[in-house]
Design an enzyme around this catalytic site. Sequence first.
Site, PDB file in Angstrom:
ATOM      1  N   ASP A 327       0.709  -1.646  -0.256  1.00 28.84           N
ATOM      2  CA  ASP A 327       0.065  -0.021  -0.098  1.00 28.84           C
ATOM      3  C   ASP A 327       1.084   1.017  -0.141  1.00 28.84           C
ATOM      4  OD1 ASP A 327       0.820   0.121   1.928  1.00 28.84           O
ATOM      5  OD2 ASP A 327      -1.188   0.014   3.659  1.00 28.84           O
ATOM      6  N   ASP A 329       1.348   5.118   2.223  1.00 31.34           N
ATOM      7  CA  ASP A 329       1.037   5.738   2.706  1.00 31.34           C
ATOM      8  C   ASP A 329       1.550   7.137   3.019  1.00 31.34           C
ATOM      9  OD1 ASP A 329       0.439   3.151   4.234  1.00 31.34           O
ATOM     10  OD2 ASP A 329       2.204   2.612   5.372  1.00 31.34           O
ATOM     11  N   ASP A 428      -3.801   4.625   2.558  1.00 35.00           N
ATOM     12  CA  ASP A 428      -3.790   5.183   3.973  1.00 35.00           C
ATOM     13  C   ASP A 428      -3.280   6.700   4.273  1.00 35.00           C
ATOM     14  OD1 ASP A 428      -3.980   2.739   4.451  1.00 35.00           O
ATOM     15  OD2 ASP A 428      -2.692   2.379   5.431  1.00 35.00           O
TER      16      ASP A 428
END
Length: 504
Positions: A327, A329, A428
């Site tokens: 992912d 961030d 995120d």
Amino acid sequence: MFPTALPTRKRRRPEVAFVGGREEVKFRDVTLFLVERRMGKSRRNFLSNLARSKGFCVDDALSADVTHVVSEGNAAQELWSWLEEQGFRETRDKHVLHISWFTESMSAGRPVPKNPVVEQRSCAHPSATPESAVSQYACQRRTTLDNHNKIFTDALEVLAENLEFCGNLGQSLAFRRAASVLKSLPAALRHLQETQRLPCLGEHSRAIIEEIFECGSSSRVEEILNDERYRTMKLFSSVFGVGPKTSENWFFRGLRTFEQVLSEPSIRLNRMQTAGFLFYEDISNPVSRTEANALKILVEEAVICVNPSATVSITGGFSRGKEFGHDVDFIIKTPEAGQEDVILPAVIERFKSQVQKRLFQQKVLSEDCLNILLYSDFQESTFDLRQLPTHCFEAMDHFSKCFLIIKLKREQETDARAGRDWRAVRVDLVAPPLERFAYALLGWTGSTLFGRDLRRFARLERGKLLDNHALYDKATNTFLPANTEEDIFAHLGLEYIEPWQRNA
């Protein structure tokens, strides 16, 4: 089903050129040589030029004129092996010193007396001290992505992961600490005896290493990799929103595949798990640095539209130099108090509206990507300084944050199977208060074990409590302010470790 290890590549640091004339030499009886290994070429150039500006003589080669060798982050045994290969011998007028002697001398503007404690800590000849030159704390080791002991660390991390699945977090952490120490070594282990002076390597870890030396692999690790429970737990926990407890519950109910989970009528998936299964093929594949940079464009576009003074920075593995991650961030810095509470909801709304049209016109998005927000979970800030300090660290901080799945245009080919030219990517976002930004940045940068050891060092060695929110000094009953990560390291009396050296 089970992805292989992600390829990694060392992040190059820019060289710093020195511009200026010849400096006056004030201390003619001292000639410095800075060891580039582990220090890096850029930092070595900077420190050499700093020393020259203070009147020190610095030799770029390890010549016979050198009186003081300065080392940073090198294990004593490897350092002395290299020095002796160069023909260097420590005598009464030749010394090998820790970088802290150098920094103290620069602050004083003159060579300070040798500190035997500092010298012994990392630079004394291995025969001079029985203690390990490698710190037990990851925050005192410089760990890059150049892992010379991958065959051992991969095995230890399988053992750690299996113990996590079994709920044995203490033993799991012991194996992860052992793997972390091996990752920090500047060279590959050549025989088992080299582990005797290393910290955090217990009897079980050494037994695994010994078997790999003898057989090329570990029978215990091979057994785990073929174990049905381990394989099933690893599969289920790879789904966004599914943790070890849920995975274990499904396993003990006799479920072994995604198809069985999705067809089981008694299972009710939450929103996050539903999105995790829906976009599993996309979000289980690694995100490249190129894709992370494209996502940064999307996020910055939305953030600047909401607050032109706010800034966006990549954190996590990409900020530590990784080329791939699962992912991306981002941490958002707002210039005024209170803005952090409203910026994320506004960014989410922006993702749902005008931002897509503008990016479509700039050809960052395809027409099929105009509605780019596939999933969002916003969590309001619950941060309250009055509730701190806490002696129990929580994995998730209390700042305003959101977990997203976003459409990202594919750069090369269209996914023929899905009939689309985009992929789903996890993103995120976190927005801490301005006065907490440095602590949040340090925590979100990672790595997980680096942060864990930094908190442990603060508590055990400095009598302070550290988390993603603050640093509390128990001796003075005060919270210590920090504008930068460097300030936090300074509060703890630690040398600053760059993000790309925190891959513990």
